[in-house]
Write an enzyme that holds these catalytic residues in place. Sequence first.
Site, PDB file in Angstrom:
ATOM      1  N   ASP A 127       0.837  -1.199   0.000  1.00 38.73           N
ATOM      2  CA  ASP A 127       0.000   0.000   0.000  1.00 38.73           C
ATOM      3  C   ASP A 127       0.875   1.253   0.000  1.00 38.73           C
ATOM      4  O   ASP A 127       1.690   1.447   0.914  1.00 38.73           O
ATOM      5  CB  ASP A 127      -0.896  -0.022   1.245  1.00 38.73           C
ATOM      6  N   ASP A 128       0.706   2.089  -1.015  1.00 41.29           N
ATOM      7  CA  ASP A 128       1.462   3.343  -1.132  1.00 41.29           C
ATOM      8  C   ASP A 128       2.973   3.111  -1.182  1.00 41.29           C
ATOM      9  O   ASP A 128       3.756   3.942  -0.704  1.00 41.29           O
ATOM     10  CB  ASP A 128       1.146   4.295   0.030  1.00 41.29           C
ATOM     11  N   CYS A 167      -6.186   4.182  -3.859  1.00 40.74           N
ATOM     12  CA  CYS A 167      -6.394   2.802  -3.390  1.00 40.74           C
ATOM     13  C   CYS A 167      -7.549   2.018  -4.014  1.00 40.74           C
ATOM     14  O   CYS A 167      -7.334   1.010  -4.688  1.00 40.74           O
ATOM     15  CB  CYS A 167      -6.576   2.810  -1.879  1.00 40.74           C
ATOM     16  N   ARG A 218      -7.449  -1.441  -6.549  1.00 39.79           N
ATOM     17  CA  ARG A 218      -7.792  -2.771  -6.053  1.00 39.79           C
ATOM     18  C   ARG A 218      -8.886  -3.413  -6.896  1.00 39.79           C
ATOM     19  O   ARG A 218      -8.868  -4.629  -7.144  1.00 39.79           O
ATOM     20  CB  ARG A 218      -8.218  -2.682  -4.585  1.00 39.79           C
ATOM     21  N   LYS A 227      -6.069  -5.173   3.977  1.00 44.57           N
ATOM     22  CA  LYS A 227      -6.876  -4.004   3.600  1.00 44.57           C
ATOM     23  C   LYS A 227      -7.743  -4.327   2.389  1.00 44.57           C
ATOM     24  O   LYS A 227      -7.256  -4.417   1.270  1.00 44.57           O
ATOM     25  CB  LYS A 227      -5.939  -2.826   3.299  1.00 44.57           C
ATOM     26  N   HIS A 273     -10.877  -2.530   1.246  1.00 42.89           N
ATOM     27  CA  HIS A 273     -11.126  -1.209   0.654  1.00 42.89           C
ATOM     28  C   HIS A 273     -11.924  -1.253  -0.650  1.00 42.89           C
ATOM     29  O   HIS A 273     -11.716  -0.448  -1.555  1.00 42.89           O
ATOM     30  CB  HIS A 273      -9.812  -0.442   0.440  1.00 42.89           C
ATOM     31  N   SER A 300      -9.085   1.595   4.556  1.00 41.88           N
ATOM     32  CA  SER A 300      -7.776   2.112   4.925  1.00 41.88           C
ATOM     33  C   SER A 300      -7.696   2.358   6.435  1.00 41.88           C
ATOM     34  O   SER A 300      -8.650   2.861   7.035  1.00 41.88           O
ATOM     35  CB  SER A 300      -7.496   3.412   4.168  1.00 41.88           C
ATOM     36  N   HIS A 325       1.260   2.350   4.100  1.00 38.30           N
ATOM     37  CA  HIS A 325       0.368   3.510   4.143  1.00 38.30           C
ATOM     38  C   HIS A 325       0.497   4.228   5.482  1.00 38.30           C
ATOM     39  O   HIS A 325       0.733   3.619   6.518  1.00 38.30           O
ATOM     40  CB  HIS A 325      -1.071   3.023   3.932  1.00 38.30           C
ATOM     41  N   ASP A 328      -0.274  -0.910  -4.854  1.00 34.31           N
ATOM     42  CA  ASP A 328      -1.524  -0.364  -5.389  1.00 34.31           C
ATOM     43  C   ASP A 328      -1.355   0.981  -6.084  1.00 34.31           C
ATOM     44  O   ASP A 328      -2.113   1.321  -6.993  1.00 34.31           O
ATOM     45  CB  ASP A 328      -2.582  -0.250  -4.286  1.00 34.31           C
ATOM     46  N   ASN A 329      -0.406   1.788  -5.648  1.00 36.28           N
ATOM     47  CA  ASN A 329      -0.149   3.091  -6.276  1.00 36.28           C
ATOM     48  C   ASN A 329       1.163   3.636  -5.728  1.00 36.28           C
ATOM     49  O   ASN A 329       1.798   3.009  -4.873  1.00 36.28           O
ATOM     50  CB  ASN A 329      -1.299   4.090  -6.027  1.00 36.28           C
ATOM     51  N   LYS A 354       1.799   9.462  -5.528  1.00 40.22           N
ATOM     52  CA  LYS A 354       0.378   9.166  -5.351  1.00 40.22           C
ATOM     53  C   LYS A 354      -0.507  10.337  -5.773  1.00 40.22           C
ATOM     54  O   LYS A 354      -0.174  11.495  -5.540  1.00 40.22           O
ATOM     55  CB  LYS A 354       0.120   8.817  -3.884  1.00 40.22           C
TER      56      LYS A 354
END
Length: 500
Positions: A30-31, A70, A74, A124, A126, A151, A230, A282-283, A303
């Site tokens: 994540d991130d 996010c 996903r 996560k 989301h 999140s 994240h 994810d990003n 991001k």
Amino acid sequence: MDHTVLVLLNLLLFSGCFASTPNFVLLFADDLGFGDLGCYGHPSSLTPNLDRLSSGGLRFTDFYCTSPVCSPSRASLLTGRYQTRSGIYPGVLYPGSIGGLPLNETTIAEVLKPLGYATAAMGKWHLGVGPNGTYLPTNQGFDQYLGVPYSHDMGPCRNLTCFPPDIKCFGYCDIGSVTVPLMHNDVIKQQPVNFLDLERAYSDFAVDFITTSARKKQPFFLYYPSHHTHYPQYAGPGAAGRSLRGPYGDALLEFDTTVGNLLATLEKTGVINNTLVFFTSDNGPELMRMSRGGNSGPLKCGKGTTYEGGMREPAIAFWPGTIKPGVTHELASTLDILPTIARLAGATPPQVQLDGVDMTEILVNHGKSKRKAMMFYPTDPSEMYSLFALRLGKYKAHFYTRGATHSGTTPDRDCQVFSVLKAHDPPLIFDLEADPSENYPLSLGFRPNLQTLLDRILKVKAQFEASMVFGESQIARGTDRDLEPCCTPHCSPKPKCCQC
């Protein structure tokens, strides 16, 4: 020969290469930025297990997610379709969101279930909770789920402990909503979640799932969308203070430790040579958090933006005995994971418009990609503006550019929120092999041959846009405070009383 017969023969020949039906472990950070891992060049990240995947597997240099935030990312990963088709736009889903990933969308888990796969998700989600848990993983093809359904910054965290012995979380997170819950299937197990013990719980859950599946000789699919790295970062006693990179590095190390536990379990149960482990993010990194936000390496911004740093991700495929170690520069995406898993498992792909392509040739033979182009939607896609950018081969064209709050604090003004929407006609064109940092747009005036390239890009763009049917926006359906997960739903006053 009939086309159907050819397809069946091809599947039989391919499946004959493997002793039994393969297992799949999908790791989704994540991130995490392009430059955050040791194997991608970060000098102080401690990621021995991810580095092991890289050295023993196939590392991608040109791998993309579909959104710089996010929830949409996903949705695309699990369905093989751009988020605009499933309606997971604009922005992200919230604890009280009315909508979620539509149940008529087919996830990777639902592709595999008819073949007898055991399926589990942890971490996560989301992609929505909804009324009575409508959109939770157990209604989307997963047999089991343990995790936070959105999140972990979507709840007040100011007074929660993120690092031992009692170091409070950095920042305020969302205030006024329920504290972050830990759910098992559709039941709240703990609220607020204990961050210091969360990763151990995930690791134990995964080890048990893999061990049980292996004992039953049942093929399995484990999806682990991690909360790491994240904001706000957290880590338990096993990782806190043990990295060289501060809180961000400790969180990354904790994630890496879980990866190591999964690999050890695959080895112990004797299934590692029959398991594809795929890792990506994810990003891009949330650069507004500075040293706590991640690193995009040589790529521009992070991001929230459609520059390379927002959507180009680290990715590694690991499968001992099947995938030879190496590096690939072929174009690939999270969209391609569903078609690839379907092909490897011998499953029937969803009978809908897929945007992903099969990556098997890349993985098994280090061959060419079937993907010719990558589309870049902003966080708030619309039919009015459509694509912000498009990559065709090594060239990327920006039709619109815009900064983002998520990428603030960087010296590059193009990344900052004050860099408002700009239309480019003709588009800005970059050669990403020569200039991955997107610093030097190519000039049509000095290179007339680029007009032919631009014509091709515009043709691909027009064809894609003609095929795109925007689904109903699930996020535009709004929120309802009564849908926020609460372990004592009839208590008062909310949200403070939601504790268990």
